[in-house]
Design an enzyme around this catalytic site. Structure first.
Site, PDB file in Angstrom:
ATOM      1  N   LYS A  12      27.888 -27.072  -9.561  1.00 58.02           N
ATOM      2  CA  LYS A  12      27.519 -27.528 -10.828  1.00 58.02           C
ATOM      3  C   LYS A  12      26.016 -28.098 -10.681  1.00 58.02           C
ATOM      4  O   LYS A  12      25.887 -28.535  -9.392  1.00 58.02           O
ATOM      5  CB  LYS A  12      28.377 -28.422 -11.391  1.00 58.02           C
ATOM      6  CG  LYS A  12      29.673 -27.784 -12.048  1.00 58.02           C
ATOM      7  CD  LYS A  12      30.449 -28.596 -12.696  1.00 58.02           C
ATOM      8  CE  LYS A  12      31.744 -28.266 -13.313  1.00 58.02           C
ATOM      9  NZ  LYS A  12      32.510 -29.090 -13.937  1.00 58.02           N
ATOM     10  N   TYR A  52      32.251 -22.243 -22.042  1.00 56.99           N
ATOM     11  CA  TYR A  52      33.302 -23.197 -22.070  1.00 56.99           C
ATOM     12  C   TYR A  52      33.891 -23.306 -23.379  1.00 56.99           C
ATOM     13  O   TYR A  52      34.558 -24.492 -23.798  1.00 56.99           O
ATOM     14  CB  TYR A  52      32.845 -24.845 -21.825  1.00 56.99           C
ATOM     15  CG  TYR A  52      32.675 -25.144 -20.488  1.00 56.99           C
ATOM     16  CD1 TYR A  52      33.967 -24.966 -19.668  1.00 56.99           C
ATOM     17  CD2 TYR A  52      31.355 -25.677 -19.851  1.00 56.99           C
ATOM     18  CE1 TYR A  52      33.734 -25.331 -18.464  1.00 56.99           C
ATOM     19  CE2 TYR A  52      31.470 -26.132 -18.582  1.00 56.99           C
ATOM     20  CZ  TYR A  52      32.442 -25.896 -17.711  1.00 56.99           C
ATOM     21  OH  TYR A  52      32.274 -26.461 -16.440  1.00 56.99           O
ATOM     22  N   PHE A  60      34.953 -34.228 -25.469  1.00 53.14           N
ATOM     23  CA  PHE A  60      33.696 -34.304 -24.429  1.00 53.14           C
ATOM     24  C   PHE A  60      33.020 -32.870 -24.478  1.00 53.14           C
ATOM     25  O   PHE A  60      32.141 -32.531 -23.416  1.00 53.14           O
ATOM     26  CB  PHE A  60      34.179 -34.293 -22.875  1.00 53.14           C
ATOM     27  CG  PHE A  60      35.471 -33.405 -22.496  1.00 53.14           C
ATOM     28  CD1 PHE A  60      35.112 -32.375 -21.883  1.00 53.14           C
ATOM     29  CD2 PHE A  60      36.586 -33.910 -22.583  1.00 53.14           C
ATOM     30  CE1 PHE A  60      36.142 -31.314 -21.307  1.00 53.14           C
ATOM     31  CE2 PHE A  60      37.744 -32.976 -22.341  1.00 53.14           C
ATOM     32  CZ  PHE A  60      37.651 -31.700 -21.618  1.00 53.14           C
ATOM     33  N   ARG A  88      41.076 -23.313  -6.603  1.00 49.39           N
ATOM     34  CA  ARG A  88      41.746 -24.443  -6.944  1.00 49.39           C
ATOM     35  C   ARG A  88      41.945 -25.522  -6.278  1.00 49.39           C
ATOM     36  O   ARG A  88      41.494 -26.687  -6.299  1.00 49.39           O
ATOM     37  CB  ARG A  88      42.737 -24.076  -8.261  1.00 49.39           C
ATOM     38  CG  ARG A  88      42.406 -23.268  -9.383  1.00 49.39           C
ATOM     39  CD  ARG A  88      41.228 -23.785 -10.461  1.00 49.39           C
ATOM     40  NE  ARG A  88      41.731 -25.146 -10.947  1.00 49.39           N
ATOM     41  CZ  ARG A  88      41.262 -25.569 -11.970  1.00 49.39           C
ATOM     42  NH1 ARG A  88      40.149 -25.166 -12.376  1.00 49.39           N
ATOM     43  NH2 ARG A  88      41.562 -26.936 -12.335  1.00 49.39           N
ATOM     44  N   THR A  94      40.502 -32.493 -11.227  1.00 48.55           N
ATOM     45  CA  THR A  94      39.612 -32.454 -12.181  1.00 48.55           C
ATOM     46  C   THR A  94      38.613 -33.893 -11.876  1.00 48.55           C
ATOM     47  O   THR A  94      37.475 -33.564 -11.863  1.00 48.55           O
ATOM     48  CB  THR A  94      39.957 -32.151 -13.553  1.00 48.55           C
ATOM     49  OG1 THR A  94      40.513 -30.940 -13.539  1.00 48.55           O
ATOM     50  CG2 THR A  94      38.633 -32.442 -14.522  1.00 48.55           C
ATOM     51  N   ARG A 105      35.806 -31.884  -4.593  1.00 50.67           N
ATOM     52  CA  ARG A 105      35.772 -32.804  -5.383  1.00 50.67           C
ATOM     53  C   ARG A 105      35.960 -34.331  -4.871  1.00 50.67           C
ATOM     54  O   ARG A 105      35.173 -35.314  -5.246  1.00 50.67           O
ATOM     55  CB  ARG A 105      36.402 -32.578  -6.650  1.00 50.67           C
ATOM     56  CG  ARG A 105      36.080 -31.665  -7.400  1.00 50.67           C
ATOM     57  CD  ARG A 105      37.174 -31.013  -8.787  1.00 50.67           C
ATOM     58  NE  ARG A 105      36.428 -30.205  -9.694  1.00 50.67           N
ATOM     59  CZ  ARG A 105      37.121 -29.852 -10.584  1.00 50.67           C
ATOM     60  NH1 ARG A 105      38.273 -29.670 -10.533  1.00 50.67           N
ATOM     61  NH2 ARG A 105      36.296 -28.964 -11.573  1.00 50.67           N
ATOM     62  N   ASN A 115      31.436 -33.332 -11.381  1.00 48.67           N
ATOM     63  CA  ASN A 115      32.702 -33.097 -10.415  1.00 48.67           C
ATOM     64  C   ASN A 115      32.246 -32.027  -9.464  1.00 48.67           C
ATOM     65  O   ASN A 115      32.985 -31.278  -8.826  1.00 48.67           O
ATOM     66  CB  ASN A 115      33.983 -33.072 -11.133  1.00 48.67           C
ATOM     67  CG  ASN A 115      34.150 -31.875 -12.042  1.00 48.67           C
ATOM     68  OD1 ASN A 115      33.318 -31.131 -12.234  1.00 48.67           O
ATOM     69  ND2 ASN A 115      35.357 -31.828 -12.717  1.00 48.67           N
ATOM     70  N   HIS A 118      33.054 -25.751 -10.564  1.00 45.46           N
ATOM     71  CA  HIS A 118      34.070 -25.197 -11.550  1.00 45.46           C
ATOM     72  C   HIS A 118      34.792 -24.026 -10.582  1.00 45.46           C
ATOM     73  O   HIS A 118      34.079 -23.249 -10.113  1.00 45.46           O
ATOM     74  CB  HIS A 118      33.283 -24.566 -12.508  1.00 45.46           C
ATOM     75  CG  HIS A 118      34.189 -23.476 -13.256  1.00 45.46           C
ATOM     76  ND1 HIS A 118      34.862 -24.180 -14.499  1.00 45.46           N
ATOM     77  CD2 HIS A 118      34.274 -22.250 -13.459  1.00 45.46           C
ATOM     78  CE1 HIS A 118      35.505 -22.925 -15.007  1.00 45.46           C
ATOM     79  NE2 HIS A 118      35.306 -21.879 -14.370  1.00 45.46           N
ATOM     80  N   GLU A 129      35.404 -14.868 -16.814  1.00 42.23           N
ATOM     81  CA  GLU A 129      34.265 -15.457 -16.060  1.00 42.23           C
ATOM     82  C   GLU A 129      33.418 -14.898 -15.489  1.00 42.23           C
ATOM     83  O   GLU A 129      32.293 -14.988 -15.299  1.00 42.23           O
ATOM     84  CB  GLU A 129      34.784 -16.804 -15.597  1.00 42.23           C
ATOM     85  CG  GLU A 129      35.525 -17.667 -16.668  1.00 42.23           C
ATOM     86  CD  GLU A 129      36.066 -19.016 -16.157  1.00 42.23           C
ATOM     87  OE1 GLU A 129      36.708 -19.745 -16.956  1.00 42.23           O
ATOM     88  OE2 GLU A 129      36.106 -19.233 -14.805  1.00 42.23           O
TER      89      GLU A 129
HETATM   90  P1  IDP Z   1      38.849 -28.106 -14.454  1.00 38.26           P
HETATM   91  O1  IDP Z   1      37.266 -27.973 -14.014  1.00 38.26           O
HETATM   92  O2  IDP Z   1      39.397 -28.818 -13.462  1.00 38.26           O
HETATM   93  O3  IDP Z   1      39.531 -26.845 -14.682  1.00 38.26           O
HETATM   94  P2  IDP Z   1      39.317 -28.647 -17.340  1.00 38.26           P
HETATM   95  O4  IDP Z   1      40.240 -29.461 -17.802  1.00 38.26           O
HETATM   96  O5  IDP Z   1      38.965 -27.226 -17.584  1.00 38.26           O
HETATM   97  O6  IDP Z   1      39.060 -28.885 -15.532  1.00 38.26           O
HETATM   98  O7  IDP Z   1      37.535 -29.116 -17.686  1.00 38.26           O
HETATM   99  C1  IDP Z   1      36.472 -28.616 -17.589  1.00 38.26           C
HETATM  100  C2  IDP Z   1      35.444 -29.659 -17.159  1.00 38.26           C
HETATM  101  O8  IDP Z   1      35.186 -30.689 -18.376  1.00 38.26           O
HETATM  102  C3  IDP Z   1      35.765 -30.577 -16.103  1.00 38.26           C
HETATM  103  O9  IDP Z   1      35.542 -30.047 -14.688  1.00 38.26           O
HETATM  104  C4  IDP Z   1      35.086 -31.694 -16.384  1.00 38.26           C
HETATM  105  O10 IDP Z   1      33.686 -31.588 -15.789  1.00 38.26           O
HETATM  106  C5  IDP Z   1      34.974 -31.741 -17.837  1.00 38.26           C
HETATM  107  N1  IDP Z   1      36.138 -32.768 -18.349  1.00 38.26           N
HETATM  108  C6  IDP Z   1      37.357 -32.513 -18.340  1.00 38.26           C
HETATM  109  N2  IDP Z   1      38.228 -33.716 -18.861  1.00 38.26           N
HETATM  110  C7  IDP Z   1      36.871 -34.495 -19.021  1.00 38.26           C
HETATM  111  C8  IDP Z   1      37.089 -35.753 -19.806  1.00 38.26           C
HETATM  112  O11 IDP Z   1      38.098 -36.554 -19.975  1.00 38.26           O
HETATM  113  N3  IDP Z   1      36.029 -36.453 -19.932  1.00 38.26           N
HETATM  114  C9  IDP Z   1      34.935 -35.893 -19.602  1.00 38.26           C
HETATM  115  N4  IDP Z   1      34.706 -34.537 -19.003  1.00 38.26           N
HETATM  116  C10 IDP Z   1      35.898 -34.043 -18.853  1.00 38.26           C
HETATM  117 MG    MG Z   2      39.141 -25.330 -16.214  1.00 39.65          MG
END
Ligand code: IDP
Ligand code: MG
Length: 136
Positions: A12, A52, A60, A88, A94, A105, A115, A118, A129
């Site tokens: 990212k 997304y 968010f 993962r 996350t 991360r 973070n 992805h 994807e």
């Molecule tokens: P992941 O990337 O670990 O799979 P997801 O739940 O799929 O997590 O969320 C996608 C992305 O959205 C996350 O990597 C993060 O950057 C962002 N995100 C997820 N939850 C939050 C939140 O509560 N606040 C702000 N950004 C979030």
């Molecule tokens: Mg995800």
């Protein structure tokens, strides 16, 4: 049972900006994930919104799409045994605050939104994807 799979990884904008591309790639390589495809691109907010769209109802979502399109990213196809779950695991939780030691991360993430990486969360999503960024 282990099988060879492919998964999509994205470095990212926060990590590209901090010159972490080679460090992150080396973690994949050290863990027997081959980088089959690799390109540095910048996507539009509309493309990020499409990528997304599974998160479109989340509070968010708008910030997430703005963020992913805010600067260059590196998209990669990783291949190896159990690539989806392995990636993962290497990424960590996350929210970097909750990520295990030595995960990407934990090492490099700044916050839940910045973070650093992805990774696809299922084989089915990995196929979609990969196709999104590398149309065959
Ligand atoms: P992941 O990337 O670990 O799979 P997801 O739940 O799929 O997590 O969320 C996608 C992305 O959205 C996350 O990597 C993060 O950057 C962002 N995100 C997820 N939850 C939050 C939140 O509560 N606040 C702000 N950004 C979030
Ligand atoms: Mg995800």
């Amino acid at each position: 049972m282990s099988k060879v799979e492919q998964t999509l990884s994205i470095i990212k904008p926060d990590a590209v900006e901090r010159n972490l591309i080679e460090e992150i790639k080396s973690i994949f390589l050290k863990n027997n994930l081959i980088i089959k495809e690799d390109k540095k691109i910048q996507i539009t907010k509309e493309e990020a919104a499409e990528f997304y769209k599974i998160h479109q109802s989340k509070p968010f979502y708008d910030a997430l799409c703005s963020y992913l399109s805010s600067g260059p990213i590196v998209v990669m196809v990783l291949e190896g045994e159990n690539a989806v779950s392995k990636n993962r695991k290497l990424m960590g939780a996350t929210d970097p605050k909750n990520a295990d030691e030595n995960t990407i991360r934990k090492l490099y993430g700044i916050s839940i939104d910045k973070n650093s990486v992805h990774g696809s969360d299922s084989i089915e999503n990995a196929k979609q994807e990969i196709n999104f960024f590398f149309k065959s």
